[in-house]
Scaffold this motif. Structure first.
Motif, mmCIF file in Angstrom:
data_model
loop_
_atom_site.group_PDB
_atom_site.id
_atom_site.type_symbol
_atom_site.label_atom_id
_atom_site.label_comp_id
_atom_site.label_asym_id
_atom_site.label_seq_id
_atom_site.Cartn_x
_atom_site.Cartn_y
_atom_site.Cartn_z
ATOM 1 N N THR A 1 0.843 -1.195 0.000
ATOM 2 C CA THR A 1 0.000 0.000 0.000
ATOM 3 C C THR A 1 0.878 1.244 0.000
ATOM 4 O OG1 THR A 1 -0.088 0.217 2.412
ATOM 5 C CG2 THR A 1 -1.730 -1.237 1.373
ATOM 6 N N ALA A 2 0.252 2.387 -0.230
ATOM 7 C CA ALA A 2 0.992 3.658 -0.201
ATOM 8 C C ALA A 2 1.576 3.901 1.184
ATOM 9 C CB ALA A 2 0.076 4.808 -0.603
ATOM 10 N N PHE A 3 0.839 3.537 2.230
ATOM 11 C CA PHE A 3 1.347 3.703 3.595
ATOM 12 C C PHE A 3 2.569 2.820 3.814
ATOM 13 C CE2 PHE A 3 1.485 2.534 8.106
ATOM 14 C CZ PHE A 3 1.644 3.800 8.663
ATOM 15 N N ASP A 4 2.494 1.556 3.372
ATOM 16 C CA ASP A 4 3.646 0.644 3.487
ATOM 17 C C ASP A 4 4.863 1.227 2.770
ATOM 18 O OD1 ASP A 4 1.964 -1.147 4.772
ATOM 19 O OD2 ASP A 4 1.710 -2.438 3.014
ATOM 20 N N TYR A 5 4.621 1.766 1.583
ATOM 21 C CA TYR A 5 5.696 2.363 0.789
ATOM 22 C C TYR A 5 6.309 3.553 1.521
ATOM 23 C CZ TYR A 5 8.185 4.053 -3.319
ATOM 24 O OH TYR A 5 9.166 4.453 -4.182
ATOM 25 N N PHE A 6 5.457 4.424 2.078
ATOM 26 C CA PHE A 6 5.923 5.588 2.826
ATOM 27 C C PHE A 6 6.778 5.159 4.016
ATOM 28 C CE2 PHE A 6 5.271 8.442 6.445
ATOM 29 C CZ PHE A 6 5.835 9.597 5.938
ATOM 30 N N VAL A 7 6.299 4.183 4.771
ATOM 31 C CA VAL A 7 7.052 3.709 5.943
ATOM 32 C C VAL A 7 8.372 3.100 5.500
ATOM 33 C CG1 VAL A 7 7.076 2.017 7.824
ATOM 34 C CG2 VAL A 7 5.024 3.392 7.413
ATOM 35 N N ARG A 8 8.337 2.248 4.483
ATOM 36 C CA ARG A 8 9.536 1.526 4.045
ATOM 37 C C ARG A 8 10.612 2.449 3.475
ATOM 38 N NH1 ARG A 8 13.740 -0.173 2.323
ATOM 39 N NH2 ARG A 8 14.162 -2.184 1.415
ATOM 40 N N TYR A 9 10.186 3.455 2.711
ATOM 41 C CA TYR A 9 11.176 4.251 1.997
ATOM 42 C C TYR A 9 11.400 5.664 2.519
ATOM 43 C CZ TYR A 9 11.224 0.463 -1.327
ATOM 44 O OH TYR A 9 11.356 -0.771 -1.900
ATOM 45 N N TYR A 10 10.519 6.187 3.377
ATOM 46 C CA TYR A 10 10.677 7.583 3.778
ATOM 47 C C TYR A 10 10.603 7.861 5.281
ATOM 48 C CZ TYR A 10 10.174 8.327 -1.188
ATOM 49 O OH TYR A 10 10.362 8.270 -2.539
ATOM 50 N N LEU A 11 9.842 7.098 6.026
ATOM 51 C CA LEU A 11 9.643 7.430 7.439
ATOM 52 C C LEU A 11 10.941 7.440 8.236
ATOM 53 C CD1 LEU A 11 7.745 8.265 9.674
ATOM 54 C CD2 LEU A 11 7.247 5.843 10.079
ATOM 55 N N MET A 12 11.799 6.470 8.003
ATOM 56 C CA MET A 12 13.055 6.435 8.752
ATOM 57 C C MET A 12 13.937 7.633 8.396
ATOM 58 S SD MET A 12 11.732 3.250 8.488
ATOM 59 C CE MET A 12 12.356 2.454 7.046
#
Length: 139
Positions: free
Chosen positions: A51-62
């Motif tokens: 999902t877009a949320f998964d993508y955001f967490v995986r690639y940008y949140l950190m």
């Protein structure tokens, strides 16, 4: 709460949360592989985000968490009298340089212009918080 404790919390908490998230959602990144090697654990890769949320967490949140912590760490190291604009510029240039180095063999990784944009926003947000919590009260 003591200002030094508040500054340290704004450094340590995002770093720890970012490290934990990396270990959970991105075990294939260099940081987690090195940590796993140091601890003697094998690192396994996980599936791609769905999902877009998964993508955001995986690639940008950190990156957001660590960019935020970087500004607070620089502010602490340079002293409370440091111009926040100077702190932001140093953090942004460092983040940009680290991302650009991924275009070379010096720093393995994948260059992503959005990493620079996202980290810039996180660093600006951290600078705004510093202004509100530490600098305006002194006036």
């Amino acid at each position: 709460m003591d200002k030094k404790v508040l500054l340290l919390a704004n450094i340590i908490v995002p770093l720890v949360v970012g490290a934990i998230l990396y270990a959970i959602v991105a075990p294939d990144v260099i940081f987690v592989r090195a940590l796993g090697s140091f601890l003697g654990n094998e690192v396994t890769s996980i599936s791609q985000p769905e999902t877009a949320f998964d993508y955001f967490v995986r690639y940008y949140l950190m990156d957001i968490l660590w960019g935020y912590a970087l500004v607070f760490a620089l502010f602490l190291c340079l002293g409370n009298n440091a111009a926040i604009g100077k702190v932001f510029i140093i953090a942004f240039l460092f983040s940009t340089a680290m991302e650009l180095l991924q275009l070379t063999a010096i720093v393995p990784g994948v260059f992503d212009i959005w990493d620079i944009v996202i980290e810039g926003f996180a660093e600006a947000f951290a600078a705004f918080i510093i202004i509100k919590l530490f600098l305006i009260r002194r006036l």
